[in-house]
Motif scaffolding. Sequence first.
Motif, PDB file in Angstrom:
ATOM      1  N   LEU A 117       0.673  -1.266  -0.036  1.00  0.00           N
ATOM      2  CA  LEU A 117       0.036   0.049   0.079  1.00  0.00           C
ATOM      3  C   LEU A 117       0.815   1.243  -0.049  1.00  0.00           C
ATOM      4  O   LEU A 117       0.549   2.273  -0.855  1.00  0.00           O
ATOM      5  CB  LEU A 117      -0.904   0.080   1.339  1.00  0.00           C
ATOM      6  CG  LEU A 117      -2.093  -1.166   1.349  1.00  0.00           C
ATOM      7  CD1 LEU A 117      -2.786  -0.986   2.296  1.00  0.00           C
ATOM      8  CD2 LEU A 117      -3.044  -0.748   0.059  1.00  0.00           C
ATOM      9  N   ASN A 118       2.004   1.373   0.667  1.00  0.00           N
ATOM     10  CA  ASN A 118       2.869   2.540   0.946  1.00  0.00           C
ATOM     11  C   ASN A 118       3.561   2.717  -0.475  1.00  0.00           C
ATOM     12  O   ASN A 118       3.604   3.592  -0.853  1.00  0.00           O
ATOM     13  CB  ASN A 118       4.061   2.343   1.791  1.00  0.00           C
ATOM     14  CG  ASN A 118       3.246   2.603   3.352  1.00  0.00           C
ATOM     15  OD1 ASN A 118       2.380   3.321   3.557  1.00  0.00           O
ATOM     16  ND2 ASN A 118       4.056   1.958   4.174  1.00  0.00           N
ATOM     17  N   VAL A 178       1.018   6.791  -6.710  1.00  0.00           N
ATOM     18  CA  VAL A 178       0.356   6.806  -7.795  1.00  0.00           C
ATOM     19  C   VAL A 178      -1.173   7.545  -7.665  1.00  0.00           C
ATOM     20  O   VAL A 178      -1.859   7.253  -6.861  1.00  0.00           O
ATOM     21  CB  VAL A 178      -0.317   5.250  -8.182  1.00  0.00           C
ATOM     22  CG1 VAL A 178      -1.282   5.322  -9.557  1.00  0.00           C
ATOM     23  CG2 VAL A 178       1.167   4.416  -8.446  1.00  0.00           C
ATOM     24  N   PRO A 179      -1.171   8.699  -8.176  1.00  0.00           N
ATOM     25  CA  PRO A 179      -2.360   9.542  -8.076  1.00  0.00           C
ATOM     26  C   PRO A 179      -3.430   9.472  -9.173  1.00  0.00           C
ATOM     27  O   PRO A 179      -3.214   8.899 -10.135  1.00  0.00           O
ATOM     28  CB  PRO A 179      -1.927  11.014  -8.273  1.00  0.00           C
ATOM     29  CG  PRO A 179      -0.695  10.673  -9.500  1.00  0.00           C
ATOM     30  CD  PRO A 179      -0.327   9.473  -9.069  1.00  0.00           C
ATOM     31  N   ASP A 180      -4.596   9.425  -8.728  1.00  0.00           N
ATOM     32  CA  ASP A 180      -5.585   9.627  -9.667  1.00  0.00           C
ATOM     33  C   ASP A 180      -5.543  10.750 -10.273  1.00  0.00           C
ATOM     34  O   ASP A 180      -5.439  11.913  -9.886  1.00  0.00           O
ATOM     35  CB  ASP A 180      -6.999   9.755  -8.867  1.00  0.00           C
ATOM     36  CG  ASP A 180      -8.258   9.969  -9.813  1.00  0.00           C
ATOM     37  OD1 ASP A 180      -8.303  10.765 -10.722  1.00  0.00           O
ATOM     38  OD2 ASP A 180      -9.150   9.240  -9.757  1.00  0.00           O
ATOM     39  N   ILE A 240      -6.322   2.169 -16.665  1.00  0.00           N
ATOM     40  CA  ILE A 240      -5.373   1.177 -17.029  1.00  0.00           C
ATOM     41  C   ILE A 240      -3.963   1.943 -16.643  1.00  0.00           C
ATOM     42  O   ILE A 240      -3.076   1.317 -16.372  1.00  0.00           O
ATOM     43  CB  ILE A 240      -5.326   0.824 -18.575  1.00  0.00           C
ATOM     44  CG1 ILE A 240      -4.363  -0.305 -18.720  1.00  0.00           C
ATOM     45  CG2 ILE A 240      -4.860   1.871 -19.632  1.00  0.00           C
ATOM     46  CD1 ILE A 240      -4.666  -1.072 -20.015  1.00  0.00           C
ATOM     47  N   HIS A 241      -4.127   3.243 -16.694  1.00  0.00           N
ATOM     48  CA  HIS A 241      -2.732   3.973 -16.611  1.00  0.00           C
ATOM     49  C   HIS A 241      -2.387   3.848 -14.897  1.00  0.00           C
ATOM     50  O   HIS A 241      -1.343   3.581 -14.481  1.00  0.00           O
ATOM     51  CB  HIS A 241      -2.854   5.519 -16.894  1.00  0.00           C
ATOM     52  CG  HIS A 241      -2.625   5.461 -18.246  1.00  0.00           C
ATOM     53  ND1 HIS A 241      -1.805   5.065 -19.343  1.00  0.00           N
ATOM     54  CD2 HIS A 241      -3.757   5.871 -19.345  1.00  0.00           C
ATOM     55  CE1 HIS A 241      -2.139   5.187 -20.311  1.00  0.00           C
ATOM     56  NE2 HIS A 241      -3.271   5.739 -20.428  1.00  0.00           N
ATOM     57  N   ALA A 292       0.647   1.428 -10.322  1.00  0.00           N
ATOM     58  CA  ALA A 292       0.419   0.628  -9.258  1.00  0.00           C
ATOM     59  C   ALA A 292       1.237  -0.752  -9.219  1.00  0.00           C
ATOM     60  O   ALA A 292       1.868  -0.765  -8.164  1.00  0.00           O
ATOM     61  CB  ALA A 292      -1.045   0.358  -8.726  1.00  0.00           C
ATOM     62  N   LYS A 293       0.969  -1.407 -10.452  1.00  0.00           N
ATOM     63  CA  LYS A 293       1.836  -2.851 -10.517  1.00  0.00           C
ATOM     64  C   LYS A 293       3.196  -2.381 -10.693  1.00  0.00           C
ATOM     65  O   LYS A 293       4.052  -3.151  -9.972  1.00  0.00           O
ATOM     66  CB  LYS A 293       1.052  -3.205 -11.872  1.00  0.00           C
ATOM     67  CG  LYS A 293       1.724  -4.688 -12.059  1.00  0.00           C
ATOM     68  CD  LYS A 293       1.293  -5.208 -13.501  1.00  0.00           C
ATOM     69  CE  LYS A 293       1.859  -6.771 -13.610  1.00  0.00           C
ATOM     70  NZ  LYS A 293       1.309  -7.270 -14.752  1.00  0.00           N
ATOM     71  N   ASN A 294       3.624  -1.396 -11.316  1.00  0.00           N
ATOM     72  CA  ASN A 294       4.897  -1.051 -11.452  1.00  0.00           C
ATOM     73  C   ASN A 294       5.620  -0.654 -10.178  1.00  0.00           C
ATOM     74  O   ASN A 294       6.873  -1.047  -9.829  1.00  0.00           O
ATOM     75  CB  ASN A 294       5.141   0.002 -12.486  1.00  0.00           C
ATOM     76  CG  ASN A 294       5.225  -0.766 -14.074  1.00  0.00           C
ATOM     77  OD1 ASN A 294       5.009  -1.855 -14.142  1.00  0.00           O
ATOM     78  ND2 ASN A 294       4.850   0.138 -14.919  1.00  0.00           N
TER      79      ASN A 294
END
Length: 96
Positions: A8-9, A14-16, A55-56, A61-63
């Motif tokens: 989570l940290n 990653v912002p909206d 998707i971005h 987040a995945k990266n």
Amino acid sequence: MVSKEDVLNAIKVVPDPHMGISIVDMGLIKDVIVDDEGNVEFTLTPTNPGCMSVIHMAAGAKNAVLELEGVKTVKATVKGHMMEDDINKILNEETE
């Protein structure tokens, strides 16, 4: 070993893009699972089922999680989006 809190940290950066607020702080990240081998899964639920930025956000987040030491694989799943099947296929094609 990587913890749920570590994940989570990492995602907090990653912002909206429309709100400028962390997707974690907005409550968009759910169901974080970390196993003993460093495999991570989480779900991203956008605020709008037609969100063009999902998707971005999910890829970001995945990266971010993949950069954590001890993480082996990451599976990001988008739920609640009108194109979630296609998005999830794109996000996770290299891990399935």
